[in-house]
Motif scaffolding. Structure first.
Motif, PDB file in Angstrom:
ATOM      1  N   VAL A   8      -0.181  11.529  -7.125  1.00 46.81           N
ATOM      2  CA  VAL A   8       0.779  10.656  -6.882  1.00 46.81           C
ATOM      3  C   VAL A   8       0.084   9.746  -5.837  1.00 46.81           C
ATOM      4  CG1 VAL A   8       3.398   9.883  -5.504  1.00 46.81           C
ATOM      5  CG2 VAL A   8       2.736  12.375  -6.702  1.00 46.81           C
ATOM      6  N   GLY A   9      -0.599   8.369  -6.278  1.00 52.40           N
ATOM      7  CA  GLY A   9      -1.416   7.987  -5.823  1.00 52.40           C
ATOM      8  C   GLY A   9      -2.542   7.715  -6.528  1.00 52.40           C
ATOM      9  N   ALA A  10      -3.059   6.880  -6.798  1.00 46.12           N
ATOM     10  CA  ALA A  10      -4.277   6.237  -7.555  1.00 46.12           C
ATOM     11  C   ALA A  10      -5.232   6.277  -7.229  1.00 46.12           C
ATOM     12  CB  ALA A  10      -3.954   5.754  -8.668  1.00 46.12           C
ATOM     13  N   GLY A  11      -5.732   6.003  -5.388  1.00 47.27           N
ATOM     14  CA  GLY A  11      -6.472   4.862  -4.662  1.00 47.27           C
ATOM     15  C   GLY A  11      -7.898   5.622  -4.747  1.00 47.27           C
ATOM     16  N   GLN A  12      -8.638   5.336  -3.689  1.00 45.43           N
ATOM     17  CA  GLN A  12      -9.694   5.623  -3.951  1.00 45.43           C
ATOM     18  C   GLN A  12     -10.348   7.498  -3.419  1.00 45.43           C
ATOM     19  OE1 GLN A  12     -11.383   3.108  -0.333  1.00 45.43           O
ATOM     20  NE2 GLN A  12     -12.217   1.739  -1.467  1.00 45.43           N
ATOM     21  N   PHE A  13      -9.165   8.080  -2.841  1.00 47.30           N
ATOM     22  CA  PHE A  13      -9.488   9.052  -2.539  1.00 47.30           C
ATOM     23  C   PHE A  13      -8.906  10.132  -3.478  1.00 47.30           C
ATOM     24  CE2 PHE A  13      -7.845  13.273   0.617  1.00 47.30           C
ATOM     25  CZ  PHE A  13      -9.724  13.269   0.954  1.00 47.30           C
ATOM     26  N   SER A  14      -8.201  10.010  -3.897  1.00 47.64           N
ATOM     27  CA  SER A  14      -7.227  10.423  -4.715  1.00 47.64           C
ATOM     28  C   SER A  14      -8.208  10.880  -6.128  1.00 47.64           C
ATOM     29  CB  SER A  14      -5.992  10.459  -5.494  1.00 47.64           C
ATOM     30  OG  SER A  14      -6.163   9.066  -5.919  1.00 47.64           O
ATOM     31  N   GLY A  15      -8.434  10.021  -6.207  1.00 44.97           N
ATOM     32  CA  GLY A  15      -9.761   9.907  -7.699  1.00 44.97           C
ATOM     33  C   GLY A  15     -10.919  10.788  -7.337  1.00 44.97           C
ATOM     34  N   ARG A  16     -11.319  11.504  -6.470  1.00 47.63           N
ATOM     35  CA  ARG A  16     -12.151  12.405  -6.311  1.00 47.63           C
ATOM     36  C   ARG A  16     -11.867  13.983  -6.473  1.00 47.63           C
ATOM     37  NH1 ARG A  16     -16.092   9.277  -6.818  1.00 47.63           N
ATOM     38  NH2 ARG A  16     -17.364  11.041  -6.830  1.00 47.63           N
ATOM     39  N   VAL A  35       2.068   2.766  -7.760  1.00 49.62           N
ATOM     40  CA  VAL A  35       3.073   1.828  -7.443  1.00 49.62           C
ATOM     41  C   VAL A  35       2.212   0.717  -7.906  1.00 49.62           C
ATOM     42  CG1 VAL A  35       4.255   3.045  -5.464  1.00 49.62           C
ATOM     43  CG2 VAL A  35       2.294   1.540  -5.254  1.00 49.62           C
ATOM     44  N   LEU A  36       0.926   0.951  -8.433  1.00 50.25           N
ATOM     45  CA  LEU A  36       0.384  -0.263  -8.784  1.00 50.25           C
ATOM     46  C   LEU A  36      -0.238  -0.013 -10.199  1.00 50.25           C
ATOM     47  CD1 LEU A  36      -2.032  -2.000  -5.887  1.00 50.25           C
ATOM     48  CD2 LEU A  36       0.386  -3.023  -7.586  1.00 50.25           C
ATOM     49  N   PRO A  37       0.706   0.650 -11.772  1.00 45.63           N
ATOM     50  CA  PRO A  37       0.844   0.924 -12.759  1.00 45.63           C
ATOM     51  C   PRO A  37      -0.962   0.516 -13.134  1.00 45.63           C
ATOM     52  CG  PRO A  37       2.427   0.230 -12.981  1.00 45.63           C
ATOM     53  CD  PRO A  37       1.498  -0.815 -11.943  1.00 45.63           C
ATOM     54  N   GLU A  38      -1.450  -0.568 -13.336  1.00 48.45           N
ATOM     55  CA  GLU A  38      -2.951  -0.284 -13.623  1.00 48.45           C
ATOM     56  C   GLU A  38      -4.298   0.743 -13.151  1.00 48.45           C
ATOM     57  OE1 GLU A  38      -2.103  -3.601 -10.383  1.00 48.45           O
ATOM     58  OE2 GLU A  38      -1.078  -2.257 -12.303  1.00 48.45           O
ATOM     59  N   ARG A  39      -3.844   0.759 -11.445  1.00 50.83           N
ATOM     60  CA  ARG A  39      -4.622   2.095 -10.929  1.00 50.83           C
ATOM     61  C   ARG A  39      -4.181   3.253 -11.567  1.00 50.83           C
ATOM     62  NH1 ARG A  39      -4.670   0.301  -3.973  1.00 50.83           N
ATOM     63  NH2 ARG A  39      -5.768  -1.937  -4.994  1.00 50.83           N
ATOM     64  N   ALA A  40      -2.407   3.705 -11.709  1.00 48.73           N
ATOM     65  CA  ALA A  40      -2.904   4.900 -12.527  1.00 48.73           C
ATOM     66  C   ALA A  40      -3.285   5.076 -13.916  1.00 48.73           C
ATOM     67  CB  ALA A  40      -1.247   5.468 -12.531  1.00 48.73           C
ATOM     68  N   GLU A  41      -3.260   4.095 -14.693  1.00 41.00           N
ATOM     69  CA  GLU A  41      -4.065   3.847 -15.866  1.00 41.00           C
ATOM     70  C   GLU A  41      -5.497   4.493 -15.890  1.00 41.00           C
ATOM     71  OE1 GLU A  41      -2.801   0.106 -17.397  1.00 41.00           O
ATOM     72  OE2 GLU A  41      -0.654   0.756 -17.750  1.00 41.00           O
ATOM     73  N   ARG A  42      -5.910   3.266 -15.126  1.00 41.59           N
ATOM     74  CA  ARG A  42      -7.799   3.196 -14.539  1.00 41.59           C
ATOM     75  C   ARG A  42      -7.932   4.903 -14.608  1.00 41.59           C
ATOM     76  NH1 ARG A  42      -7.898  -1.746 -11.840  1.00 41.59           N
ATOM     77  NH2 ARG A  42      -7.815  -0.531  -9.996  1.00 41.59           N
ATOM     78  N   LEU A  43      -7.261   5.847 -13.366  1.00 39.54           N
ATOM     79  CA  LEU A  43      -7.642   7.039 -13.155  1.00 39.54           C
ATOM     80  C   LEU A  43      -8.174   7.675 -14.107  1.00 39.54           C
ATOM     81  CD1 LEU A  43      -8.202   8.880 -11.214  1.00 39.54           C
ATOM     82  CD2 LEU A  43      -6.300   8.951 -10.386  1.00 39.54           C
ATOM     83  N   VAL A  44      -6.645   8.011 -15.315  1.00 41.53           N
ATOM     84  CA  VAL A  44      -6.028   8.614 -16.102  1.00 41.53           C
ATOM     85  C   VAL A  44      -7.916   8.208 -16.826  1.00 41.53           C
ATOM     86  CG1 VAL A  44      -4.915   8.599 -18.886  1.00 41.53           C
ATOM     87  CG2 VAL A  44      -3.319   9.130 -16.348  1.00 41.53           C
TER      88      VAL A  44
END
Length: 400
Positions: A8-16, A35-44
């Motif tokens: 939950v949350g695809a920011g700078q910290f969760s990616g690690r 809440v910003l779908p494009e961030r979730a998609e980038r992380l996936v």
């Protein structure tokens, strides 16, 4: 046995952490929502994860998700954790546990009632200084510990402006004013993670900010906060005290060491600074710097760190220190990025082990409460000019 995880949350910290959860043999599919779908998609896409959910609510409704890992804005953790637990999901949460005593109490009560796994991802519990102090306290090398100090010293200029702009958007100054004492676990957790006691009262003083850049301005702050630096003195159960500092305007190289700790006992003491650590007794002084120094696992210019401010990259590049026991970690972690003084690998493995083995993680709900509540009460003490206030306690975790 494996379980599926929703981030939950695809920011700078969760990616690690996404990379570590995905690599762990105890974890199956990993999904993401933001809440910003494009961030979730980038992380996936970056880590080859299972997919995204359009919302946290949708993630919680899905039987395809067994547990959630919350990496959102720090004041949102309490409600999101409760939603996860009430949906029957195990929960890993970034720090802090919550921002009010009521939220903390609700999480502890719900974990007790449901039997679900909750773990707070406090990095300082695994810091080399904490690991060594914990072992030497357990073996009696300090004698009676009667005083300790913990600092989290991270100047706004060293990456925090960029981090708040990234997470706060156009309204970033309102969120960057987050009260220092409501983010206490990087200092409190290192002290109490070694010294097996808990805080019972506190007196704290806050320093009004004079930065003049609109951060820590009460007219802008969503927290009605104008304090950027704060110090708290805690009384502990069984006698003794510890002091913590939470500094956001400070001339100090946070990129070398954000959190640092000192312990004093009747037979020996240990002190850690930015680049040196010492063990001391009546016979002399031993330099233990190398014992506590993590060896870099990833270069600061690694492409995976491109989204992070240069001043923040050191926190995500550390390997393990000689005092860390890596023998229990999955071999899949051997060549994966670590961070925050070698803590990330242990945080992920302890949560996965607790969920799959149905055991209590080290920083369970009761321990997390003891790492978080002292700061919540200290913040109120500072707002009242340093009046000494009692700190509630929910006791030890129930026996397995």
């Amino acid at each position: 046995m494996t379980f599926s995880l929703g981030i939950v949350g695809a920011g700078q910290f969760s990616g690690r952490f996404a990379a570590l959860f995905h690599a762990h043999p105890g974890v199956g599919d990993v999904h993401v929502t933001d809440v910003l779908p494009e961030r979730a998609e980038r992380l996936v896409a970056a880590h080859g994860l299972a997919g995204t959910f359009p919302s946290y609510a949708a993630m919680l409704r899905s039987p395809a998700v067994d547990a959630v890992a919350v990496f959102t804005q720090r004041w949102t953790h309490g409600p999101l954790v409760m939603q996860g637990l009430n949906a029957g999901k195990h929960v890993f949460s970034a720090v802090p546990m919550a921002v009010t005593a009521e939220e903390v109490a609700a999480i502890v009560a719900t974990v007790r009632a449901t039997g679900l796994t909750y773990m707070m991802g406090e990095t300082s519990h695994y810091h080399p200084a904490t690991v060594l102090a914990r072992a030497r306290i357990a073996e009696g090398a300090f004698g009676r510990v009667f005083y300790a100090e913990g600092d989290y010293v991270h100047d706004m200029d060293l990456g925090f402006y960029d981090a708040y702009r990234y997470s706060g958007g156009e309204n970033w100054r309102a969120t960057a004013s987050y009260p220092p004492l409501l983010y206490p676990t990087h200092s409190v957790g290192g002290v109490l993670g070694a010294w097996r006691t808990h805080a019972v009262s506190v007196s704290a003083i806050g320093v009004r900010d004079e930065g003049g850049d609109g951060v820590f301005d009460r007219s802008v702050s969503m927290f009605d906060n104008d304090v950027s630096n704060a110090t708290a003195l805690f009384e502990v159960a069984g006698g003794g005290s510890f002091r913590t500092n939470e500094f956001r305007r400070v001339g100090y190289p946070a990129y070398l060491r954000e959190s640092r700790f000192r312990f004093f006992g009747t037979e020996a003491s240990m002190e850690q600074l930015a680049t040196v650590a010492l063990w001391q007794d009546r016979g002399g002084v031993e330099d233990i710097t190398e014992l506590l120094e993590p060896k870099r696992a990833v270069a600061p210019d690694d492409p995976s760190l491109a989204s992070l401010a240069p001043e923040l990259r050191a926190a995500f590049t550390s390997g393990s220190a000689p005092v860390h026991d890596r023998s229990r970690l999955p071999r899949e972690f051997d060549h994966l990025p670590n961070g925050h003084e070698g803590s990330h690998h242990f945080l992920v493995d302890d949560f996965v082990t607790a969920v799959t083995g149905r055991t209590l993680p080290p920083v369970n709900a009761w321990v997390a409460a003891r790492y978080t509540l002292p700061g919540i009460v200290a913040h109120e003490s500072a707002r009242q000019g340093g009046v000494r206030l009692e700190i509630p306690d929910f006791g030890d975790a129930p026996a397995a």
